[in-house]
Design a protein around this motif. Structure first.
Motif, PDB file in Angstrom:
ATOM      1  N   ILE A  19       0.970  -1.407  -0.092  1.00 30.38           N
ATOM      2  CA  ILE A  19       0.055  -0.012   0.044  1.00 30.38           C
ATOM      3  C   ILE A  19       0.759   1.330   0.140  1.00 30.38           C
ATOM      4  CG2 ILE A  19      -1.673   1.543   1.410  1.00 30.38           C
ATOM      5  CD1 ILE A  19      -2.748  -1.516   2.229  1.00 30.38           C
ATOM      6  N   THR A  20       1.862   1.316   0.912  1.00 25.97           N
ATOM      7  CA  THR A  20       2.727   2.543   0.686  1.00 25.97           C
ATOM      8  C   THR A  20       3.587   2.567  -0.626  1.00 25.97           C
ATOM      9  OG1 THR A  20       3.376   2.024   3.184  1.00 25.97           O
ATOM     10  CG2 THR A  20       5.126   3.183   1.885  1.00 25.97           C
ATOM     11  N   ASP A  21       3.962   1.635  -1.370  1.00 28.81           N
ATOM     12  CA  ASP A  21       4.448   1.696  -2.384  1.00 28.81           C
ATOM     13  C   ASP A  21       3.390   2.110  -3.544  1.00 28.81           C
ATOM     14  OD1 ASP A  21       6.981   0.836  -1.566  1.00 28.81           O
ATOM     15  OD2 ASP A  21       6.881  -1.134  -2.021  1.00 28.81           O
ATOM     16  N   LEU A  22       2.366   1.700  -3.615  1.00 32.38           N
ATOM     17  CA  LEU A  22       1.309   2.047  -4.322  1.00 32.38           C
ATOM     18  C   LEU A  22       0.761   3.512  -3.956  1.00 32.38           C
ATOM     19  CD1 LEU A  22      -1.147  -0.893  -4.459  1.00 32.38           C
ATOM     20  CD2 LEU A  22       0.272  -0.086  -6.178  1.00 32.38           C
ATOM     21  N   GLU A  23       0.694   3.891  -2.767  1.00 28.22           N
ATOM     22  CA  GLU A  23       0.656   5.250  -2.544  1.00 28.22           C
ATOM     23  C   GLU A  23       1.563   6.375  -3.124  1.00 28.22           C
ATOM     24  OE1 GLU A  23      -0.193   5.220   1.531  1.00 28.22           O
ATOM     25  OE2 GLU A  23      -2.404   5.045   1.227  1.00 28.22           O
ATOM     26  N   ARG A  24       2.978   5.694  -2.842  1.00 27.88           N
ATOM     27  CA  ARG A  24       3.962   6.605  -3.541  1.00 27.88           C
ATOM     28  C   ARG A  24       3.981   6.675  -5.060  1.00 27.88           C
ATOM     29  NH1 ARG A  24       8.034   3.130  -1.659  1.00 27.88           N
ATOM     30  NH2 ARG A  24       7.876   4.432   0.336  1.00 27.88           N
ATOM     31  N   SER A  46       7.390  -7.690  -8.033  1.00 25.84           N
ATOM     32  CA  SER A  46       8.152  -7.620  -6.966  1.00 25.84           C
ATOM     33  C   SER A  46       7.698  -8.183  -5.604  1.00 25.84           C
ATOM     34  CB  SER A  46       9.007  -6.296  -6.743  1.00 25.84           C
ATOM     35  OG  SER A  46       8.037  -5.257  -6.071  1.00 25.84           O
ATOM     36  N   TYR A  47       6.188  -8.176  -5.392  1.00 25.30           N
ATOM     37  CA  TYR A  47       5.616  -8.467  -4.465  1.00 25.30           C
ATOM     38  C   TYR A  47       4.990  -9.769  -4.848  1.00 25.30           C
ATOM     39  CZ  TYR A  47       5.832  -4.319  -1.794  1.00 25.30           C
ATOM     40  OH  TYR A  47       6.271  -3.174  -1.068  1.00 25.30           O
ATOM     41  N   GLY A  48       5.329 -10.505  -5.805  1.00 25.74           N
ATOM     42  CA  GLY A  48       4.927 -11.916  -6.397  1.00 25.74           C
ATOM     43  C   GLY A  48       3.362 -12.141  -6.616  1.00 25.74           C
ATOM     44  N   THR A  49       2.801 -10.801  -7.182  1.00 31.21           N
ATOM     45  CA  THR A  49       1.495 -10.785  -7.678  1.00 31.21           C
ATOM     46  C   THR A  49       1.110 -10.293  -8.724  1.00 31.21           C
ATOM     47  OG1 THR A  49      -0.721 -10.533  -6.374  1.00 31.21           O
ATOM     48  CG2 THR A  49       0.870  -8.632  -6.055  1.00 31.21           C
ATOM     49  N   SER A  50      -0.053 -10.063  -9.055  1.00 35.17           N
ATOM     50  CA  SER A  50      -0.484  -9.598 -10.254  1.00 35.17           C
ATOM     51  C   SER A  50      -1.846  -8.645  -9.883  1.00 35.17           C
ATOM     52  CB  SER A  50      -0.732 -10.333 -11.491  1.00 35.17           C
ATOM     53  OG  SER A  50      -1.780 -11.062 -11.253  1.00 35.17           O
ATOM     54  N   PHE A  51      -2.095  -7.840 -10.733  1.00 36.93           N
ATOM     55  CA  PHE A  51      -3.377  -6.980 -10.538  1.00 36.93           C
ATOM     56  C   PHE A  51      -4.703  -8.069 -10.256  1.00 36.93           C
ATOM     57  CE2 PHE A  51      -7.314  -4.772 -11.766  1.00 36.93           C
ATOM     58  CZ  PHE A  51      -7.253  -3.850 -11.188  1.00 36.93           C
ATOM     59  N   ASP A  52      -4.762  -8.716 -11.075  1.00 31.00           N
ATOM     60  CA  ASP A  52      -5.797  -9.620 -10.867  1.00 31.00           C
ATOM     61  C   ASP A  52      -5.817 -10.484  -9.727  1.00 31.00           C
ATOM     62  OD1 ASP A  52      -6.792  -9.058 -13.419  1.00 31.00           O
ATOM     63  OD2 ASP A  52      -5.898 -10.477 -14.577  1.00 31.00           O
ATOM     64  N   GLU A  53      -4.660 -10.640  -9.025  1.00 28.35           N
ATOM     65  CA  GLU A  53      -4.628 -11.479  -7.749  1.00 28.35           C
ATOM     66  C   GLU A  53      -4.999 -10.694  -6.563  1.00 28.35           C
ATOM     67  OE1 GLU A  53      -0.652 -13.205  -8.197  1.00 28.35           O
ATOM     68  OE2 GLU A  53      -1.444 -14.734  -9.287  1.00 28.35           O
ATOM     69  N   LEU A  54      -4.907  -9.465  -6.774  1.00 25.47           N
ATOM     70  CA  LEU A  54      -5.060  -8.510  -5.606  1.00 25.47           C
ATOM     71  C   LEU A  54      -6.527  -8.546  -5.198  1.00 25.47           C
ATOM     72  CD1 LEU A  54      -3.081  -5.249  -6.904  1.00 25.47           C
ATOM     73  CD2 LEU A  54      -2.203  -6.867  -5.244  1.00 25.47           C
ATOM     74  N   PRO A  55      -6.433  -8.262  -3.764  1.00 30.27           N
ATOM     75  CA  PRO A  55      -8.201  -8.031  -3.402  1.00 30.27           C
ATOM     76  C   PRO A  55      -8.671  -6.741  -3.777  1.00 30.27           C
ATOM     77  CG  PRO A  55      -6.460  -8.116  -1.542  1.00 30.27           C
ATOM     78  CD  PRO A  55      -5.770  -8.192  -2.641  1.00 30.27           C
ATOM     79  N   HIS A  56      -9.943  -6.691  -3.999  1.00 35.44           N
ATOM     80  CA  HIS A  56     -10.566  -5.367  -4.439  1.00 35.44           C
ATOM     81  C   HIS A  56     -10.136  -4.162  -4.019  1.00 35.44           C
ATOM     82  CE1 HIS A  56     -12.976  -7.556  -7.237  1.00 35.44           C
ATOM     83  NE2 HIS A  56     -13.530  -8.570  -6.050  1.00 35.44           N
ATOM     84  N   TYR A  57      -9.670  -3.864  -2.686  1.00 29.80           N
ATOM     85  CA  TYR A  57      -9.246  -2.609  -2.199  1.00 29.80           C
ATOM     86  C   TYR A  57      -8.142  -2.371  -2.704  1.00 29.80           C
ATOM     87  CZ  TYR A  57      -6.615  -5.009   1.590  1.00 29.80           C
ATOM     88  OH  TYR A  57      -5.641  -5.828   2.155  1.00 29.80           O
ATOM     89  N   LEU A  58      -6.915  -3.313  -2.897  1.00 27.57           N
ATOM     90  CA  LEU A  58      -5.947  -2.957  -3.498  1.00 27.57           C
ATOM     91  C   LEU A  58      -5.667  -2.845  -4.965  1.00 27.57           C
ATOM     92  CD1 LEU A  58      -3.243  -5.416  -1.556  1.00 27.57           C
ATOM     93  CD2 LEU A  58      -3.697  -3.074  -1.382  1.00 27.57           C
ATOM     94  N   GLN A  59      -6.606  -3.398  -5.452  1.00 23.36           N
ATOM     95  CA  GLN A  59      -7.003  -3.072  -7.178  1.00 23.36           C
ATOM     96  C   GLN A  59      -7.618  -1.783  -7.172  1.00 23.36           C
ATOM     97  OE1 GLN A  59      -9.811  -5.875  -8.542  1.00 23.36           O
ATOM     98  NE2 GLN A  59      -8.118  -7.489  -8.909  1.00 23.36           N
ATOM     99  N   ASP A  60      -8.351  -1.257  -6.334  1.00 21.01           N
ATOM    100  CA  ASP A  60      -8.893   0.136  -6.133  1.00 21.01           C
ATOM    101  C   ASP A  60      -7.754   1.053  -6.104  1.00 21.01           C
ATOM    102  OD1 ASP A  60     -11.539  -0.695  -6.624  1.00 21.01           O
ATOM    103  OD2 ASP A  60     -11.749  -0.317  -4.538  1.00 21.01           O
ATOM    104  N   ALA A  61      -6.754   0.666  -5.163  1.00 17.37           N
ATOM    105  CA  ALA A  61      -5.661   1.831  -4.841  1.00 17.37           C
ATOM    106  C   ALA A  61      -4.715   1.822  -6.444  1.00 17.37           C
ATOM    107  CB  ALA A  61      -4.507   1.038  -3.691  1.00 17.37           C
ATOM    108  N   VAL A  62      -4.619   0.634  -7.102  1.00 18.92           N
ATOM    109  CA  VAL A  62      -3.853   0.657  -8.251  1.00 18.92           C
ATOM    110  C   VAL A  62      -4.737   1.866  -9.191  1.00 18.92           C
ATOM    111  CG1 VAL A  62      -3.094  -0.662 -10.417  1.00 18.92           C
ATOM    112  CG2 VAL A  62      -2.711  -1.568  -8.115  1.00 18.92           C
ATOM    113  N   ASP A  63      -6.008   1.435  -9.129  1.00 18.36           N
ATOM    114  CA  ASP A  63      -6.825   2.306 -10.323  1.00 18.36           C
ATOM    115  C   ASP A  63      -6.973   3.918 -10.025  1.00 18.36           C
ATOM    116  OD1 ASP A  63      -7.498   0.210 -11.554  1.00 18.36           O
ATOM    117  OD2 ASP A  63      -9.282  -0.315 -10.526  1.00 18.36           O
ATOM    118  N   ARG A  64      -6.464   4.261  -8.872  1.00 17.53           N
ATOM    119  CA  ARG A  64      -6.397   5.537  -8.386  1.00 17.53           C
ATOM    120  C   ARG A  64      -5.098   6.258  -9.011  1.00 17.53           C
ATOM    121  NH1 ARG A  64      -8.203   3.742  -3.431  1.00 17.53           N
ATOM    122  NH2 ARG A  64      -6.029   4.146  -2.514  1.00 17.53           N
TER     123      ARG A  64
END
Length: 69
Positions: A19-24, A46-64
């Motif tokens: 979340i900190t990295d996405l906010e940055r 780098s976190y071993g994940t992808s957009f599709d694997e994120l929970p919705h609230y983290l997908q929302d953070a990416v979408d912002r």
């Protein structure tokens, strides 16, 4: 008695760091810097994940993040 740090779930720390990295990235974009989708992809990888694997609230953070491409 366990210390506070030893009782924290590693997943919570992982999410907090992501979340900190996405906010940055979001702040960079808000300042007018170009943030590209490939940067977000590399960050998630780098976190071993992808957009599709994120929970919705983290997908929302990416979408912002206002991406340049």
């Amino acid at each position: 008695m366990r210390s506070v740090n030893s009782s924290l779930n590693p997943f919570i720390l992982y999410e907090a760091s992501l979340i900190t990295d996405l906010e940055r990235l979001e702040r960079r974009a808000d300042r007018g810097e170009a943030v590209y989708a490939r940067e977000v992809t590399r960050l998630l990888e780098s976190y071993g994940t992808s957009f599709d694997e994120l929970p919705h609230y983290l997908q929302d953070a990416v979408d912002r993040i206002d991406l340049a491409d």
